[in-house]
Design a protein around this motif. Sequence first.
Motif, PDB file in Angstrom:
ATOM      1  N   VAL A  76       4.304   9.466   3.527  1.00 51.39           N
ATOM      2  CA  VAL A  76       5.682   9.503   3.021  1.00 51.39           C
ATOM      3  C   VAL A  76       5.645   9.303   1.508  1.00 51.39           C
ATOM      4  O   VAL A  76       5.410   8.186   1.030  1.00 51.39           O
ATOM      5  CB  VAL A  76       6.547   8.407   3.695  1.00 51.39           C
ATOM      6  CG1 VAL A  76       7.980   8.493   3.195  1.00 51.39           C
ATOM      7  CG2 VAL A  76       6.487   8.512   5.211  1.00 51.39           C
ATOM      8  N   PRO A  77       5.865  10.361   0.738  1.00 48.90           N
ATOM      9  CA  PRO A  77       5.818  10.243  -0.722  1.00 48.90           C
ATOM     10  C   PRO A  77       6.800   9.184  -1.239  1.00 48.90           C
ATOM     11  O   PRO A  77       7.955   9.133  -0.821  1.00 48.90           O
ATOM     12  CB  PRO A  77       6.220  11.639  -1.206  1.00 48.90           C
ATOM     13  CG  PRO A  77       5.893  12.550  -0.056  1.00 48.90           C
ATOM     14  CD  PRO A  77       6.136  11.729   1.180  1.00 48.90           C
ATOM     15  N   GLY A  78       6.303   8.314  -2.110  1.00 48.94           N
ATOM     16  CA  GLY A  78       7.142   7.297  -2.722  1.00 48.94           C
ATOM     17  C   GLY A  78       7.328   6.040  -1.893  1.00 48.94           C
ATOM     18  O   GLY A  78       7.941   5.086  -2.356  1.00 48.94           O
ATOM     19  N   ARG A  79       6.805   6.037  -0.689  1.00 51.61           N
ATOM     20  CA  ARG A  79       6.963   4.843   0.165  1.00 51.61           C
ATOM     21  C   ARG A  79       5.754   3.919  -0.004  1.00 51.61           C
ATOM     22  O   ARG A  79       4.608   4.354   0.120  1.00 51.61           O
ATOM     23  CB  ARG A  79       7.107   5.242   1.623  1.00 51.61           C
ATOM     24  CG  ARG A  79       7.219   4.041   2.548  1.00 51.61           C
ATOM     25  CD  ARG A  79       7.494   4.471   3.970  1.00 51.61           C
ATOM     26  NE  ARG A  79       7.136   3.413   4.898  1.00 51.61           N
ATOM     27  CZ  ARG A  79       7.724   3.227   6.068  1.00 51.61           C
ATOM     28  NH1 ARG A  79       8.671   4.055   6.474  1.00 51.61           N
ATOM     29  NH2 ARG A  79       7.343   2.252   6.848  1.00 51.61           N
TER      30      ARG A  79
ATOM     31  N   THR B 262       0.827  -1.199   0.000  1.00 57.94           N
ATOM     32  CA  THR B 262       0.000   0.000   0.000  1.00 57.94           C
ATOM     33  C   THR B 262       0.863   1.250   0.000  1.00 57.94           C
ATOM     34  O   THR B 262       1.900   1.298   0.675  1.00 57.94           O
ATOM     35  CB  THR B 262      -0.937   0.028   1.223  1.00 57.94           C
ATOM     36  OG1 THR B 262      -0.160  -0.119   2.408  1.00 57.94           O
ATOM     37  CG2 THR B 262      -1.958  -1.093   1.157  1.00 57.94           C
ATOM     38  N   GLU B 263       0.430   2.219  -0.748  1.00 56.73           N
ATOM     39  CA  GLU B 263       1.152   3.487  -0.820  1.00 56.73           C
ATOM     40  C   GLU B 263       0.944   4.240   0.491  1.00 56.73           C
ATOM     41  O   GLU B 263      -0.190   4.452   0.925  1.00 56.73           O
ATOM     42  CB  GLU B 263       0.650   4.291  -2.013  1.00 56.73           C
ATOM     43  CG  GLU B 263       1.612   5.351  -2.457  1.00 56.73           C
ATOM     44  CD  GLU B 263       1.342   5.853  -3.870  1.00 56.73           C
ATOM     45  OE1 GLU B 263       1.957   6.881  -4.226  1.00 56.73           O
ATOM     46  OE2 GLU B 263       0.533   5.257  -4.605  1.00 56.73           O
ATOM     47  N   ASN B 264       2.030   4.620   1.125  1.00 60.71           N
ATOM     48  CA  ASN B 264       1.964   5.309   2.406  1.00 60.71           C
ATOM     49  C   ASN B 264       1.470   6.742   2.181  1.00 60.71           C
ATOM     50  O   ASN B 264       2.065   7.489   1.401  1.00 60.71           O
ATOM     51  CB  ASN B 264       3.348   5.314   3.064  1.00 60.71           C
ATOM     52  CG  ASN B 264       3.330   5.856   4.470  1.00 60.71           C
ATOM     53  OD1 ASN B 264       2.945   6.991   4.692  1.00 60.71           O
ATOM     54  ND2 ASN B 264       3.782   5.044   5.403  1.00 60.71           N
ATOM     55  N   PRO B 265       0.392   7.144   2.855  1.00 65.78           N
ATOM     56  CA  PRO B 265      -0.163   8.481   2.629  1.00 65.78           C
ATOM     57  C   PRO B 265       0.683   9.613   3.209  1.00 65.78           C
ATOM     58  O   PRO B 265       0.519  10.771   2.821  1.00 65.78           O
ATOM     59  CB  PRO B 265      -1.524   8.421   3.329  1.00 65.78           C
ATOM     60  CG  PRO B 265      -1.359   7.387   4.384  1.00 65.78           C
ATOM     61  CD  PRO B 265      -0.385   6.377   3.829  1.00 65.78           C
TER      62      PRO B 265
END
Length: 93
Positions: free
Chosen positions: A47-50, A42-45
Amino acid sequence: MKIQLNGYILVPDDRLDAVRAGLIDHIRLTHQEPGCISFEVTENPDVPGRFDVAEVFTDQASFDAHQARTKASVWADITAGIPRDYEITEVSD
């Protein structure tokens, strides 16, 4: 013993679109693997790009088979060189 992996990958801005697109098949294929109990990326809301990764497999053999399949996959090509930070642990049933 179940095998659990938790961690994340850090995707550079210029590769985000390719990773997002490739992730759909990677998740679908992993869910079809024998021994896959759960698999989430899942894309971390915050931390961009994490992309946070959490997966559980029934045993070491199924986890090893997943790793082997992944290394020979389109996903491996898409994410080549992207930093990963994973912790792999054994979990009792």
